[in-house]
Write an enzyme that holds these catalytic residues in place. Structure first.
Site, short mmCIF file in Angstrom:
data_model
loop_
_atom_site.label_atom_id
_atom_site.label_comp_id
_atom_site.label_asym_id
_atom_site.label_seq_id
_atom_site.Cartn_x
_atom_site.Cartn_y
_atom_site.Cartn_z
N HIS A 56 10.65 -9.10 -7.28
CA HIS A 56 11.10 -7.73 -7.53
C HIS A 56 12.34 -7.79 -8.40
O HIS A 56 13.38 -8.26 -7.96
CB HIS A 56 11.40 -7.02 -6.21
CG HIS A 56 10.18 -6.83 -5.36
ND1 HIS A 56 9.36 -5.72 -5.47
CD2 HIS A 56 9.61 -7.63 -4.42
CE1 HIS A 56 8.35 -5.83 -4.62
NE2 HIS A 56 8.47 -6.98 -3.96
N ASN A 88 6.83 -1.76 -8.41
CA ASN A 88 7.34 -0.66 -7.55
C ASN A 88 8.79 -0.34 -7.88
O ASN A 88 9.70 -0.49 -7.07
CB ASN A 88 7.16 -0.98 -6.06
CG ASN A 88 7.93 -2.21 -5.61
OD1 ASN A 88 8.26 -3.08 -6.43
ND2 ASN A 88 8.23 -2.31 -4.33
N ASP A 146 2.09 -3.22 -4.72
CA ASP A 146 2.94 -3.93 -3.75
C ASP A 146 4.09 -3.10 -3.23
O ASP A 146 4.72 -2.33 -3.95
CB ASP A 146 3.53 -5.21 -4.34
CG ASP A 146 4.33 -5.95 -3.28
OD1 ASP A 146 3.78 -6.21 -2.21
OD2 ASP A 146 5.52 -6.22 -3.52
N ASP A 299 8.53 -13.43 -2.99
CA ASP A 299 8.73 -12.02 -2.67
C ASP A 299 10.23 -11.70 -2.73
O ASP A 299 10.77 -10.99 -1.88
CB ASP A 299 8.14 -11.67 -1.30
CG ASP A 299 8.03 -10.15 -1.08
OD1 ASP A 299 8.40 -9.39 -1.99
OD2 ASP A 299 7.58 -9.77 0.02
#
Lengths: 417, 316
Positions: A56, A88, A146, A299
């Protein structure tokens, strides 16, 4: 599909030991491995650099937590030569315009090449498909919602059917929201004792089963993200045995920690999916060893200090991981003998590259240089001020690790060390 | 003064898990010594006890404040309503602010699990030596409630070891039940948790969904049914009416002499029949009384550990 800073390649030499034990000197000329010669005195291990399929970068929208520049610098420090960024963001990467602007920024800022994933549904709302074809043409690395599951089975089915047109894989966050609702941690004895809302294993595994059934029906490949529960691993094994082209990833925190860690009520033990039981962790390690789970994914989920410096129950899910993944897994899986070093290196490099159709980093003459130099004996302590990432929400703060990234060469450039 | 405690390292009371059996027995002994002492004790004279309450409370906030005053402490009650919390101040900043007043203790109640730990963490940030007493953090822990419940049980039944306690109702959302199960385990009492399956989590103690499981209990401990948990659609139980019919504590379901306890506030006619609440076997008022002496004992134990409990009456 991958984009990084344009315009230059390095020429350099690296001394190290290959996985087989041989000491070599590798010469990189204009970004390409031109010679691998015996000799050199370095005891550090030279290996193909890592690929992280799940990061991210928080850009656009939360540049206070991470930017393309800071996130890719963190990746470089962690030994990565390529990363895939999640869509996202705010706005969501659901149009060719947003994707194009990110790729443009990456051409200026990305220390390590980045692939940007686009969302499956517009605005991650789970209702309407994005223009998968146009996004694929515009360079989307893959498609995912996600952070959220694709709740509608019908929408996922349409996405699977259309992914063939787009030519890029689907990556799925498996969570049945009515079962995970109000959950703050894995449901079990620890959640019962702590009084925290429980998130049953089923919340993941029933969605894994559903998604695999849809993929089987459509004859399409599927990638399962951050798998965390033994029931999910069993479902994946069955589906693969039945011929479904399913791949999966596991994170360092799920491979090392269990829900016992949550007893500390440290908000850096709060993640989605939540940390599972010891049997969940053992199943993940076993699946990583035998290749059922073919890649390690961090992640990497940066959160501002303010967001995490609250009571556990109020904290958001997620931890950072790019700068600690190798050291954490070397310390907690390789050194105790749970997994071999060769397997770990494969699952952090070629495994994820194959799962997403990216070029595999290789240590061969003629290949583009994507190399990592690792000091396996170096001991270091993870500290809040030691990160390139803008955020410091690591589950490893204060811990001593063994094994450290010394140098990283990504796409022919020395990006760390 | 050298500390005589079995746990000289202990500074906070965040959870019953912070205590061992010796600690519990020492606190109960101190409470017995304090029970019946009239007037104020000088124990905490000149020291500051802050009560920081982010949730509504009558019993707990009143008894902590009164306990601190009886020990001659200065008290500073802070309620989230009307404070800077209304302006969006974070718990961290509130703690850093309060630490500047150099409190001896901060008693904190907060709706979220982990809040008491966060207060303790930021007292370290602020380089404060203050003690944290958890007066309830969400559905996690309420350790002083469990201690006062032990005290009331011991006063009524003359012992704790070997007692059998049935805890009835919404265990899932009850910090009281979590602390009490641990505390009863420490003193050698046994527990059965009784209630609807979705409200009695596995892994804490023996569980039963049959109300008849209370028959063998020396004490029936009734938990509050929180109405907000029973809203249509929550589906923990089909309805409040069905809950009361199956698990409500009525005179017909009790043996004479079986003691009944409730942490309050009671929903009369829901989890507890009014006739039971008002009966001679109800310890509800004793629990409130115990709340004061036990909270005095806890503050004494944490803040003035060097003073042996036996001397307390003499000091008065």
């Amino acid at each position: 599909m991958l984009v990084g800073r344009n315009g230059y390649s390095d020429s350099l030499t690296l001394e190290g030991r290959l996985a087989g034990g041989r000491c070599v000197t590798v010469t990189v000329s204009d970004g390409v491995i031109s010679r691998i010669e015996p000799g050199g005195s370095s005891r550090a291990l030279l290996a193909p650099a890592f690929v992280d399929p799940h990061v991210h970068l928080r850009t656009p929208g939360r540049e206070d937590e991470e930017t393309i520049a800071s996130g890719t610098a963190a990746a470089a420090a962690g030994g990565y030569c390529a990363i895939l960024a999640m869509p996202n963001t705010d706005p969501v990467v659901d149009s060719a315009a947003v994707l194009g602007s990110l790729r443009e920024t990456a051409r200026r800022e990305a220390v390590v090449p980045v692939g940007f994933m686009a969302s499956i549904s517009k605005g991650l709302a789970g209702e309407e498909l994005t223009e998968l074809g146009e996004l694929g043409d515009a360079g989307a690395a893959a498609f995912t919602d996600d952070g959220r599951p694709v709740v509608s089975a019908a929408l996922l089915r349409r996405a699977l059917q259309y992914a063939e047109v787009a030519g890029r894989p689907l990556a799925l966050h498996c969570e049945e929201p009515t079962l995970s609702h109000a959950g703050h941690m894995h449901e079990g004895t620890v959640s019962a004792e702590l009084g925290l809302g429980g998130w049953p294993s089923l919340a993941e595994s029933v969605m894994v089963e559903r998604d695999l059934a849809l993929a089987a029906h459509e004859g399409q490949p599927l990638h399962l993200m951050h798998l965390s529960k033994c029931e999910s691993v069993a479902a994946l094994e069955r589906a693969r045995a039945a011929g479904v082209a399913a791949t999966a990833e596991a994170t360092p925190h799920h491979l090392v920690l269990t829900d016992e860690a949550v007893r500390s009520l440290d908000p850096n033990t709060k993640m989605n999916p939540p940390l599972g039981s010891a049997s969940d962790r053992d199943a993940l390690v076993g699946a990583l060893r035998d290749g059922t789970i073919c890649c390690v994914a961090t992640d990497h989920a940066p959160h501002s200090r303010e967001e995490k410096d609250v009571p556990f129950e109020a904290a958001p899910f997620g931890v950072t991981g790019l700068e600690t993944a190798f050291a954490a897994l070397h310390t907690h899986l390789v050194e105790p003998g749970l997994i071999s070093l060769e397997t770990l290196l494969e699952r952090m490099s070629a495994g994820p590259a194959r799962a997403f159709g990216l070029p595999e980093p290789t240590l061969e003459v003629g290949a583009r240089a994507n190399l990592v130099l690792l000091d396996l004996e170096a001991e270091w302590t993870v500290t809040e001020d030691g990160f390139r990432s803008r955020s410091a929400n690591s589950w490893l703060l204060g811990q001593q690790l063994r094994g450290r990234v010394v140098k990283t060469v990504a796409d022919g450039r020395l990006v760390h060390g | 003064m050298p500390e005589s405690s079995s746990q000289p390292e202990r500074r906070h009371l965040l959870s019953i898990g912070d205590l061992d059996r010796g600690d519990v027995e020492r606190i109960l002994e101190t409470a017995r010594a304090l029970d019946g002492v009239e007037g104020k004790l000088p124990t905490l004279a000149g020291r500051l006890v802050i009560t920081l309450f982010y949730e509504s409370s009558t019993r707990t906030s009143a008894s902590f404040e009164l306990a601190a005053k009886r020990l001659s402490a200065d008290t500073l009650p802070i309620r989230s309503a009307g404070s800077s919390v209304d302006k969006g101040e974070s718990l961290k900043d509130t703690v850093l602010t309060l630490a500047a007043y150099e409190p001896a203790a901060i008693v904190v109640r907060h709706p979220q699990v982990g809040s008491a730990q966060l207060v303790a963490k930021h007292l370290v940030t602020a380089d404060s030596g203050a003690t944290v007493v958890n007066a309830g953090d969400g559905t996690h822990q309420h350790p002083t409630q469990a201690l006062l419940d032990l005290y009331a049980m011991e006063q009524a039944l003359g012992r704790l070891e070997g007692l059998h306690v049935a805890i009835v109702g919404d265990v899932l959302h009850s910090r009281v039940a979590r602390s009490l199960v641990q505390a009863l385990g420490l003193v050698g009492a046994s527990v059965v948790l009784v209630g609807p399956p979705a409200l009695v989590p596995r892994g804490l103690a023996e569980r039963s969904m049959e109300i008849s499981a209370i028959e063998s209990a020396d004490v029936v401990y009734v938990l509050r049914m929180q109405r907000e948990r029973m809203l249509a659609g929550a589906n923990y139980v089909p309805s409040l009416r069905e809950y009361t019919a199956r698990w409500g504590i009525t005179p017909e379901r009790l043996r004479p002499g079986q003691k009944v306890m409730h942490p309050g506030p009671i929903n009369r006619g829901v989890e507890l029949d009014g006739r039971v609440a008002d009966s001679a076997d109800s310890l509800v008022v004793e629990q409130v009384r115990a709340g004061l002496v036990v909270r005095m004992a806890v503050l004494h134990d944490l803040l003035a550990q060097g003073v042996p409990a036996g001397e307390i009456a003499g000091v008065a």
